[in-house]
Design a protein around this motif. Sequence first.
Motif, PDB file in Angstrom:
ATOM      1  N   CYS A  68       0.848  -1.204   0.000  1.00  0.00           N
ATOM      2  CA  CYS A  68       0.000   0.000   0.000  1.00  0.00           C
ATOM      3  C   CYS A  68       0.880   1.249   0.000  1.00  0.00           C
ATOM      4  O   CYS A  68       2.090   1.168   0.159  1.00  0.00           O
ATOM      5  CB  CYS A  68      -0.929   0.038   1.228  1.00  0.00           C
ATOM      6  N   GLY A  69       0.221   2.389  -0.171  1.00  0.00           N
ATOM      7  CA  GLY A  69       0.940   3.658  -0.112  1.00  0.00           C
ATOM      8  C   GLY A  69       1.622   3.846   1.232  1.00  0.00           C
ATOM      9  O   GLY A  69       2.769   4.312   1.304  1.00  0.00           O
ATOM     10  N   SER A  70       0.948   3.469   2.306  1.00  0.00           N
ATOM     11  CA  SER A  70       1.546   3.628   3.646  1.00  0.00           C
ATOM     12  C   SER A  70       2.822   2.809   3.774  1.00  0.00           C
ATOM     13  O   SER A  70       3.812   3.269   4.356  1.00  0.00           O
ATOM     14  CB  SER A  70       0.556   3.171   4.723  1.00  0.00           C
ATOM     15  N   VAL A 179       1.131   9.645  -3.488  1.00  0.00           N
ATOM     16  CA  VAL A 179      -0.046   8.769  -3.491  1.00  0.00           C
ATOM     17  C   VAL A 179      -1.268   9.515  -4.017  1.00  0.00           C
ATOM     18  O   VAL A 179      -2.042   8.995  -4.812  1.00  0.00           O
ATOM     19  CB  VAL A 179      -0.309   8.199  -2.079  1.00  0.00           C
ATOM     20  N   GLN A 180      -1.419  10.749  -3.582  1.00  0.00           N
ATOM     21  CA  GLN A 180      -2.577  11.532  -4.013  1.00  0.00           C
ATOM     22  C   GLN A 180      -2.336  12.160  -5.394  1.00  0.00           C
ATOM     23  O   GLN A 180      -3.255  12.298  -6.188  1.00  0.00           O
ATOM     24  CB  GLN A 180      -2.831  12.627  -2.964  1.00  0.00           C
ATOM     25  N   ALA A 181      -1.101  12.496  -5.665  1.00  0.00           N
ATOM     26  CA  ALA A 181      -0.767  13.230  -6.892  1.00  0.00           C
ATOM     27  C   ALA A 181      -0.897  12.379  -8.154  1.00  0.00           C
ATOM     28  O   ALA A 181      -1.253  12.884  -9.219  1.00  0.00           O
ATOM     29  CB  ALA A 181       0.661  13.767  -6.795  1.00  0.00           C
ATOM     30  N   GLY A 201      -2.242   2.207  -5.153  1.00  0.00           N
ATOM     31  CA  GLY A 201      -3.136   1.877  -6.261  1.00  0.00           C
ATOM     32  C   GLY A 201      -4.556   2.407  -6.153  1.00  0.00           C
ATOM     33  O   GLY A 201      -5.159   2.778  -7.153  1.00  0.00           O
ATOM     34  N   HIS A 202      -5.103   2.455  -4.939  1.00  0.00           N
ATOM     35  CA  HIS A 202      -6.553   2.721  -4.856  1.00  0.00           C
ATOM     36  C   HIS A 202      -6.929   4.192  -4.962  1.00  0.00           C
ATOM     37  O   HIS A 202      -8.097   4.537  -4.904  1.00  0.00           O
ATOM     38  CB  HIS A 202      -7.143   2.093  -3.582  1.00  0.00           C
ATOM     39  N   LYS A 203      -5.932   5.059  -5.139  1.00  0.00           N
ATOM     40  CA  LYS A 203      -6.256   6.474  -5.345  1.00  0.00           C
ATOM     41  C   LYS A 203      -6.391   6.794  -6.834  1.00  0.00           C
ATOM     42  O   LYS A 203      -6.758   7.898  -7.193  1.00  0.00           O
ATOM     43  CB  LYS A 203      -5.202   7.366  -4.684  1.00  0.00           C
TER      44      LYS A 203
HETATM   45  C1  LIG Z   1      -4.096   7.465   0.853  1.00  0.00           C
HETATM   46  C2  LIG Z   1      -2.780   8.088   1.114  1.00  0.00           C
HETATM   47  C3  LIG Z   1      -1.738   7.355   1.708  1.00  0.00           C
HETATM   48  C4  LIG Z   1      -1.914   5.936   2.179  1.00  0.00           C
HETATM   49  O1  LIG Z   1      -2.075   5.054   1.125  1.00  0.00           O
HETATM   50  P1  LIG Z   1      -2.703   3.595   1.434  1.00  0.00           P
HETATM   51  O2  LIG Z   1      -2.536   2.859   0.146  1.00  0.00           O
HETATM   52  O3  LIG Z   1      -4.127   3.830   1.789  1.00  0.00           O
HETATM   53  O4  LIG Z   1      -1.916   3.019   2.546  1.00  0.00           O
HETATM   54  C5  LIG Z   1      -0.525   7.977   1.884  1.00  0.00           C
HETATM   55  N1  LIG Z   1      -0.341   9.245   1.507  1.00  0.00           N
HETATM   56  C6  LIG Z   1      -1.309   9.988   0.936  1.00  0.00           C
HETATM   57  C7  LIG Z   1      -1.018  11.386   0.527  1.00  0.00           C
HETATM   58  C8  LIG Z   1      -2.562   9.432   0.713  1.00  0.00           C
HETATM   59  O5  LIG Z   1      -3.527  10.177   0.162  1.00  0.00           O
END
Ligand SMILES: *Cc1c(COP(=O)(O)O)cnc(C)c1O
Length: 384
Positions: A68-70, A179-181, A201-203
């Motif tokens: 995940c992003g985290s 992640v958001q960008a 991926g899910h963003k």
């Molecule tokens: C959603 C998000 C994350 C975390 O990503 P996950 O895949 O949900 O763990 C980290 N940083 C930003 C800026 C996000 O928007």
Amino acid sequence: MIYLDYAATTPVDQRVLDAMLPYFRENFGNPSSVHRLGQKAETAVESAREKVAAILHCRADEIVFTSCGSESDNLALRGAAMMERITSSRKWILTSKAEHHAVSKTAVQLEKEYGFLLEWLDLDEHGAVTVESLSKAVCNDTFLASVMYANNEIGTINPIAELAKIAKANNILLHTDAVQAAAYLDVNVEKLGVDLMSLGGHKFYGPKGVGALYVRKGTKLLPHMTGGGQEFGLRAGTQNVPYIVGFAEALRLAAEERDSRTAHVRPLRDHIIGQVLESIPDSKLTGHPENRLPNHASFVFKDVDGNLLLQMLDSAGFACSSGSACKTGNPEPSEVITSLGYDRDWALGSLRITLGVDSSPEHVDEFLKSLPALVEKARGLNRK
Ligand SMILES: *Cc1c(COP(=O)(O)O)cnc(C)c1O
């Protein structure tokens, strides 16, 4: 229900799902296995890696798939810090209070429990980290700065390419949480000049539970997950083949359709910002007025309980989000909003509206028709 919370998560694109499905049952092999089924899975992972690398303008072996992003944020910060501890004596980490908790809480833990030193970078009035702010904070003992590409709560875009030049001139690593960008901005790492970049991926219409970390060649990280040596030894664990395939296809589509997706959401977003500020007294836009994600509108309303407003919006059929991490009981305003300098009576009343592929002018009109009365109602309840 009208969904206005695409910054929280997005539905999986049908084309992405179609690409993933064969890897659950027909092609279920383990990419590390020697036999043909394994090789087929390995080929899927490696072509996904190449697809991602083509969009990032980097080498395939600079892409590490994560859960995940985290996790990407954690691997970047923790991996760089633990390697620094082994190879050098530099101790300072720079980041900002506008970061996602996956970065800020990791940085705080590295300070509290592992003996690193942490400095919070100054933010400007729009929540951006400026070149001046980074230049001022860097010292000989700094080894890492982490600055997000675009902010999830307030939409502000940071000048990553310029920050990367400062980082390079001072011989420190620059990590960016993109992640958001990635859903709307160019994630070309050659142009950005970053050493580490996190994606999730899910963003961008990919599945939840899969991410990637770009690791520039020569950047040394200590693996935080040890085991079978997958992902160049940086992230052990049998790869999540279908999700990696989905991640790559979703990122490819995001890059391919970036212009049309932006052209779809931007005018709707601008309409929301204009109308909310005009029709609701004591309302302010948070984040940068122009230099922000094209699908992102965020506000604060004075004397409103943001969580109550969200519940009222939910009852009225709108899924939105607030900046505050509070549930009920003892509400605390979001650190991001607070760090912009808003007093408590403003900071508690935050609202985020984020648009996406299924957002329509009708959705936006319905929302704009309902919001003013709900804000007034929430204000009335707040005064009791
Ligand atoms: C959603 C998000 C994350 C975390 O990503 P996950 O895949 O949900 O763990 C980290 N940083 C930003 C800026 C996000 O928007």
